[in-house]
Design a protein around this motif. Structure first.
Motif, PDB file in Angstrom:
ATOM      1  N   SER A  76       0.821  -1.213   0.000  1.00  0.00           N
ATOM      2  CA  SER A  76       0.000   0.000   0.000  1.00  0.00           C
ATOM      3  C   SER A  76       0.857   1.265   0.000  1.00  0.00           C
ATOM      4  O   SER A  76       0.342   2.367   0.214  1.00  0.00           O
ATOM      5  N   ALA A  77       2.155   1.115  -0.250  1.00  0.00           N
ATOM      6  CA  ALA A  77       3.066   2.257  -0.153  1.00  0.00           C
ATOM      7  C   ALA A  77       3.409   2.808  -1.533  1.00  0.00           C
ATOM      8  O   ALA A  77       3.473   2.077  -2.527  1.00  0.00           O
ATOM      9  N   THR A  78       3.680   4.109  -1.560  1.00  0.00           N
ATOM     10  CA  THR A  78       4.233   4.772  -2.728  1.00  0.00           C
ATOM     11  C   THR A  78       5.705   5.033  -2.450  1.00  0.00           C
ATOM     12  O   THR A  78       6.061   5.693  -1.477  1.00  0.00           O
ATOM     13  N   VAL A  79       6.556   4.489  -3.301  1.00  0.00           N
ATOM     14  CA  VAL A  79       8.000   4.591  -3.120  1.00  0.00           C
ATOM     15  C   VAL A  79       8.538   5.615  -4.108  1.00  0.00           C
ATOM     16  O   VAL A  79       8.313   5.495  -5.323  1.00  0.00           O
ATOM     17  N   ILE A  80       9.247   6.629  -3.604  1.00  0.00           N
ATOM     18  CA  ILE A  80       9.765   7.712  -4.430  1.00  0.00           C
ATOM     19  C   ILE A  80      11.259   7.523  -4.633  1.00  0.00           C
ATOM     20  O   ILE A  80      12.038   7.464  -3.677  1.00  0.00           O
ATOM     21  N   GLY A  81      11.675   7.420  -5.897  1.00  0.00           N
ATOM     22  CA  GLY A  81      13.083   7.262  -6.217  1.00  0.00           C
ATOM     23  C   GLY A  81      13.667   8.498  -6.869  1.00  0.00           C
ATOM     24  O   GLY A  81      13.118   9.599  -6.756  1.00  0.00           O
ATOM     25  N   ILE A  82      14.760   8.327  -7.568  1.00  0.00           N
ATOM     26  CA  ILE A  82      15.418   9.424  -8.271  1.00  0.00           C
ATOM     27  C   ILE A  82      15.796   8.968  -9.666  1.00  0.00           C
ATOM     28  O   ILE A  82      16.092   7.799  -9.905  1.00  0.00           O
ATOM     29  N   THR A  83      15.790   9.912 -10.605  1.00  0.00           N
ATOM     30  CA  THR A  83      16.188   9.638 -11.973  1.00  0.00           C
ATOM     31  C   THR A  83      17.408  10.489 -12.308  1.00  0.00           C
ATOM     32  O   THR A  83      17.430  11.689 -12.037  1.00  0.00           O
ATOM     33  N   GLY A  84      18.426   9.842 -12.883  1.00  0.00           N
ATOM     34  CA  GLY A  84      19.637  10.552 -13.242  1.00  0.00           C
ATOM     35  C   GLY A  84      20.032  10.275 -14.668  1.00  0.00           C
ATOM     36  O   GLY A  84      19.179  10.171 -15.556  1.00  0.00           O
ATOM     37  N   ASP A  85      21.307  10.111 -14.887  1.00  0.00           N
ATOM     38  CA  ASP A  85      21.878   9.919 -16.204  1.00  0.00           C
ATOM     39  C   ASP A  85      21.521   8.534 -16.751  1.00  0.00           C
ATOM     40  O   ASP A  85      22.225   7.559 -16.513  1.00  0.00           O
ATOM     41  N   SER A  86      20.410   8.443 -17.437  1.00  0.00           N
ATOM     42  CA  SER A  86      19.970   7.221 -18.135  1.00  0.00           C
ATOM     43  C   SER A  86      19.472   6.114 -17.208  1.00  0.00           C
ATOM     44  O   SER A  86      19.083   5.055 -17.691  1.00  0.00           O
ATOM     45  N   VAL A  87      19.524   6.318 -15.894  1.00  0.00           N
ATOM     46  CA  VAL A  87      19.054   5.277 -14.991  1.00  0.00           C
ATOM     47  C   VAL A  87      18.119   5.871 -13.943  1.00  0.00           C
ATOM     48  O   VAL A  87      18.159   7.069 -13.645  1.00  0.00           O
ATOM     49  N   THR A  88      17.290   5.009 -13.394  1.00  0.00           N
ATOM     50  CA  THR A  88      16.408   5.363 -12.285  1.00  0.00           C
ATOM     51  C   THR A  88      16.807   4.514 -11.091  1.00  0.00           C
ATOM     52  O   THR A  88      17.094   3.319 -11.228  1.00  0.00           O
ATOM     53  N   TYR A 122      33.705 -10.626   4.838  1.00  0.00           N
ATOM     54  CA  TYR A 122      32.668 -10.702   5.887  1.00  0.00           C
ATOM     55  C   TYR A 122      32.943  -9.745   7.050  1.00  0.00           C
ATOM     56  O   TYR A 122      32.368  -9.889   8.123  1.00  0.00           O
ATOM     57  N   GLU A 123      33.824  -8.757   6.816  1.00  0.00           N
ATOM     58  CA  GLU A 123      34.177  -7.819   7.877  1.00  0.00           C
ATOM     59  C   GLU A 123      33.796  -6.380   7.533  1.00  0.00           C
ATOM     60  O   GLU A 123      33.483  -5.596   8.429  1.00  0.00           O
ATOM     61  N   ILE A 124      33.844  -6.035   6.267  1.00  0.00           N
ATOM     62  CA  ILE A 124      33.523  -4.685   5.833  1.00  0.00           C
ATOM     63  C   ILE A 124      32.708  -4.759   4.550  1.00  0.00           C
ATOM     64  O   ILE A 124      32.553  -5.826   3.960  1.00  0.00           O
ATOM     65  N   GLY A 125      32.216  -3.607   4.094  1.00  0.00           N
ATOM     66  CA  GLY A 125      31.520  -3.541   2.820  1.00  0.00           C
ATOM     67  C   GLY A 125      30.191  -2.821   2.929  1.00  0.00           C
ATOM     68  O   GLY A 125      29.590  -2.730   3.999  1.00  0.00           O
ATOM     69  N   ASP A 126      29.753  -2.308   1.790  1.00  0.00           N
ATOM     70  CA  ASP A 126      28.488  -1.582   1.734  1.00  0.00           C
ATOM     71  C   ASP A 126      28.002  -1.591   0.292  1.00  0.00           C
ATOM     72  O   ASP A 126      28.605  -2.211  -0.572  1.00  0.00           O
ATOM     73  N   THR A 127      26.909  -0.897   0.039  1.00  0.00           N
ATOM     74  CA  THR A 127      26.361  -0.861  -1.319  1.00  0.00           C
ATOM     75  C   THR A 127      26.604   0.471  -2.013  1.00  0.00           C
ATOM     76  O   THR A 127      26.786   0.507  -3.228  1.00  0.00           O
ATOM     77  N   ALA A 128      26.628   1.561  -1.255  1.00  0.00           N
ATOM     78  CA  ALA A 128      26.815   2.874  -1.877  1.00  0.00           C
ATOM     79  C   ALA A 128      28.132   2.950  -2.630  1.00  0.00           C
ATOM     80  O   ALA A 128      28.244   3.634  -3.655  1.00  0.00           O
ATOM     81  N   SER A 129      29.149   2.225  -2.161  1.00  0.00           N
ATOM     82  CA  SER A 129      30.454   2.251  -2.815  1.00  0.00           C
ATOM     83  C   SER A 129      30.416   1.664  -4.222  1.00  0.00           C
ATOM     84  O   SER A 129      31.349   1.866  -5.005  1.00  0.00           O
ATOM     85  N   TYR A 130      29.364   0.910  -4.532  1.00  0.00           N
ATOM     86  CA  TYR A 130      29.243   0.282  -5.847  1.00  0.00           C
ATOM     87  C   TYR A 130      28.167   0.955  -6.702  1.00  0.00           C
ATOM     88  O   TYR A 130      27.702   0.377  -7.682  1.00  0.00           O
ATOM     89  N   ASP A 131      27.793   2.167  -6.333  1.00  0.00           N
ATOM     90  CA  ASP A 131      26.764   2.882  -7.088  1.00  0.00           C
ATOM     91  C   ASP A 131      27.193   3.093  -8.535  1.00  0.00           C
ATOM     92  O   ASP A 131      26.409   2.842  -9.463  1.00  0.00           O
ATOM     93  N   ASP A 132      28.417   3.555  -8.757  1.00  0.00           N
ATOM     94  CA  ASP A 132      28.898   3.776 -10.124  1.00  0.00           C
ATOM     95  C   ASP A 132      28.956   2.471 -10.902  1.00  0.00           C
ATOM     96  O   ASP A 132      28.590   2.425 -12.084  1.00  0.00           O
ATOM     97  N   MET A 133      29.421   1.416 -10.252  1.00  0.00           N
ATOM     98  CA  MET A 133      29.510   0.119 -10.919  1.00  0.00           C
ATOM     99  C   MET A 133      28.135  -0.346 -11.371  1.00  0.00           C
ATOM    100  O   MET A 133      27.947  -0.772 -12.521  1.00  0.00           O
ATOM    101  N   GLY A 134      27.148  -0.271 -10.473  1.00  0.00           N
ATOM    102  CA  GLY A 134      25.804  -0.702 -10.833  1.00  0.00           C
ATOM    103  C   GLY A 134      25.203   0.140 -11.931  1.00  0.00           C
ATOM    104  O   GLY A 134      24.583  -0.387 -12.879  1.00  0.00           O
ATOM    105  N   SER A 135      25.374   1.463 -11.840  1.00  0.00           N
ATOM    106  CA  SER A 135      24.834   2.355 -12.865  1.00  0.00           C
ATOM    107  C   SER A 135      25.481   2.086 -14.212  1.00  0.00           C
ATOM    108  O   SER A 135      24.804   2.034 -15.250  1.00  0.00           O
ATOM    109  N   ASP A 136      26.810   1.914 -14.211  1.00  0.00           N
ATOM    110  CA  ASP A 136      27.526   1.673 -15.465  1.00  0.00           C
ATOM    111  C   ASP A 136      27.113   0.346 -16.100  1.00  0.00           C
ATOM    112  O   ASP A 136      27.007   0.248 -17.335  1.00  0.00           O
ATOM    113  N   LEU A 137      26.884  -0.664 -15.284  1.00  0.00           N
ATOM    114  CA  LEU A 137      26.444  -1.948 -15.827  1.00  0.00           C
ATOM    115  C   LEU A 137      25.066  -1.842 -16.471  1.00  0.00           C
ATOM    116  O   LEU A 137      24.826  -2.407 -17.548  1.00  0.00           O
ATOM    117  N   VAL A 138      24.166  -1.120 -15.825  1.00  0.00           N
ATOM    118  CA  VAL A 138      22.824  -0.948 -16.397  1.00  0.00           C
ATOM    119  C   VAL A 138      22.914  -0.181 -17.711  1.00  0.00           C
ATOM    120  O   VAL A 138      22.279  -0.556 -18.716  1.00  0.00           O
TER     121      VAL A 138
END
Length: 544
Positions: free
Chosen positions: A32-44, A145-161
């Protein structure tokens, strides 16, 4: 070297429940939720969506209640608590630069919180693809299994898409956080009795279930999910294939593993797991409590973190003989993963598993104080193979000699000998943690399903560490192969040499040589040595 999603009800399968172009940004609807995202350079992007209730410390995560209201998905969520790292100083600027710029080798920037279980979706803009549902690539980050996150791979994910769109094979990229270090992999008898081991892996499984349930709301096809990881992320992919007796519950149809395979881990009640449980209990003042686990659950986060950060990291002397890691807990893992592989207890899906030539060098720098024959033997027998009787190790000193021309970085002669034992230790670590487990997994899986493997020898000129762990990911070496695999379950792109299936009788690799185009070679290097190490680990699983 973990994840999942969910499919929102839509009128016709294949028509994404998604709208964009509003003044508030792109919209998706979850329950029942509306989720608001962002649109940038060719990706959402839809970022930081909770895929679990705020997790209780040292307890398994739980799926969220139905979403309601408006959900801001315009930024990444908090970091899961990280293990404090201190990288060795090799005096080589190139190594320092690699450590400081590689996400899985240094602490991520940002705010840490135990309420960190969020998931992210990066997809092509609506105009970039047709109305049919897209295949999905789910990324499980590394970091031992000690460190890591997802924001650090933002460029990688965007570039792959973006690249997938350019190739005419659009796909959706998904990433998520999971609990790390002691917060996700506390072990010991107390944890076993409580039934709450391997929480980081269980977070991953919950995320994958979320993907299965909700990815349709973002235009994804939940029947076409590939799970992808590097380093401990790739190990995680393999463990997601092994858990539940190999039943993947329809959560993914393929796997892509870069530098990670099923490892020979031991029981959650034994070895370093109990040692460091007891350390945390004593260091935090909980050892006098009648229930040490409940006591540690109730500690202020800052108190617990201060103790966790006193424990060794993968840049400590122990290197990849990790303190915090998956273990046989009787719930998520019921047997040593390598034994499960030998028994054929893993998901029957196509997968790719590749490695770099010098996998051990980045972690060999942790033991630069090992400089003599006696110190090397002590290091291996006490840190890596403490449960193997001394006579079982007699051949090891011959198979992995002190001759620096035979060590890793391989085929570099007398170069890169940071210490008299560095190349020797690096060869042992790489073959124990990467090459041996990869080969054992492929040898067994190739008899039942389609599998492919590659060897990266690029970056051999990197001072000290050669074709180091993660160099393939850093250069996007197999990105086009990955995109093709996500779409067609075949890593061949139609260009260059044909990448053949791996076959146990004729194990072929797609090899990226130091220079020149890829070629096909046989996976037979150091065959006797690696088989010996695999047999050692099967006889006495060493905890990594």
């Amino acid at each position: 070297m973990f994840i999942r999603m969910i499919f929102f009800a839509i009128a016709l399968k294949g028509i994404p429940s998604y709208a964009s172009g509003t003044s508030t940004g792109p919209i998706a609807r979850l329950d029942s939720a509306t989720v608001i995202g962002i649109t940038g350079d060719s990706v959402t992007k839809f970022l930081g969506i909770p895929f679990a209730k705020p997790p209780a410390r040292f307890r398994a995560s739980v799926a969220p209640d139905a979403y309601q209201g408006r959900l801001d998905a315009t930024k990444y969520g908090a970091l899961c608590p990280q293990q404090q790292l201190s990288a060795p100083d090799t005096g080589i600027p190139e190594i320092t630069q690699i450590v400081n710029t590689t996400p899985e080798l240094h602490n991520a920037p940002g705010v840490e919180s135990e309420d960190c279980l969020t998931i992210n979706i990066i997809k092509p803009n609506v105009k970039d693809h047709s109305s049919h549902a897209l295949p999905v690539l789910v990324w499980i980050h590394g970091g031992a299994y000690e460190i890591g996150d997802t924001a650090s791979y933002d460029d990688m994910g965007s570039d792959l898409v973006k690249r997938s769109v350019a190739l005419g094979q659009p796909m959706i990229f998904v990433s998520f956080n999971y609990r790390l270090s002691a917060y996700g992999f506390l072990a010991g008898q107390e944890v076993f009795k409580d039934g709450n081991g391997n929480l980081g892996l269980r977070d991953q499984r919950l995320a994958l279930k979320w993907v299965n349930k909700y990815i349709g709301a973002f235009g994804g096809d939940n029947s076409k999910v590939t799970i992808w990881g590097q380093s401990s992320g790739a190990i995680s992919v393999s463990l997601q294939m092994i858990t539940n007796g190999g039943n993947n519950e329809g959560l993914f149809r393929a796997g892509f593993l870069q530098s990670g395979s099923p490892l020979p881990v031991g029981n959650i009640t034994k070895g370093t797991g109990q040692v460091y449980y007891d350390f945390l209990s004593a260091d935090t003042g909980c050892s006098t409590s009648s229930d040490t686990l409940e006591c540690m659950r109730a500690l202020p986060f800052s108190v617990l973190k201060a103790s966790v950060d006193k424990t060794p990291s993968f840049f400590s002397y122990q290197s990849l003989a990790l303190v915090w890691h998956p273990s046989v807990d009787g719930v998520f893992l019921t047997d040593n993963p390598q034994s499960s592989v030998q028994q054929g207890k893993f998901a029957n899906i196509p997968f790719v598993s590749g490695v770099c030539d010098d996998e051990g060098t980045l972690f060999g720098i942790s033991s630069l104080n090992v400089t003599t024959e006696d110190q090397f033997r002590q290091y291996i027998s006490s840190v890596w193979l403490p449960r193997n009787p001394a006579p079982e190790l007699d051949q090891l000193w011959t198979f992995y000699p002190s001759d620096i021309t035979l060590g890793s970085p391989f085929n570099t002669g007398t170069q890169n000998a940071l210490t008299p034992q560095f190349k020797r230790a690096s060869a042992f670590i790489g073959d124990s943690v990467q090459q041996g487990p990869r080969r054992a997994f492929l040898q067994k899986a190739s008899t039942t399903q389609k599998v492919w493997s590659y060897l990266n020898q690029r970056s051999k000129s990197t001072p000290g560490i050669g074709s180091y762990h993660g160099s393939d990911l850093a250069t996007g070496l197999v990105n086009d192969n990955l995109i093709n695999f996500v779409n067609h379950l075949d890593p061949n792109t139609g260009h260059g040499v044909h990448w053949p299936n791996y076959d146990s009788h004729s194990p072929k690799l797609l090899t990226f040589p130091v220079t020149g185009p890829p070629l096909v070679t046989l996976d037979t290097f150091r065959a006797t040595e690696i088989a010996y190490l695999t047999n050692l680990s099967l006889a006495h699983p060493f905890v990594l």
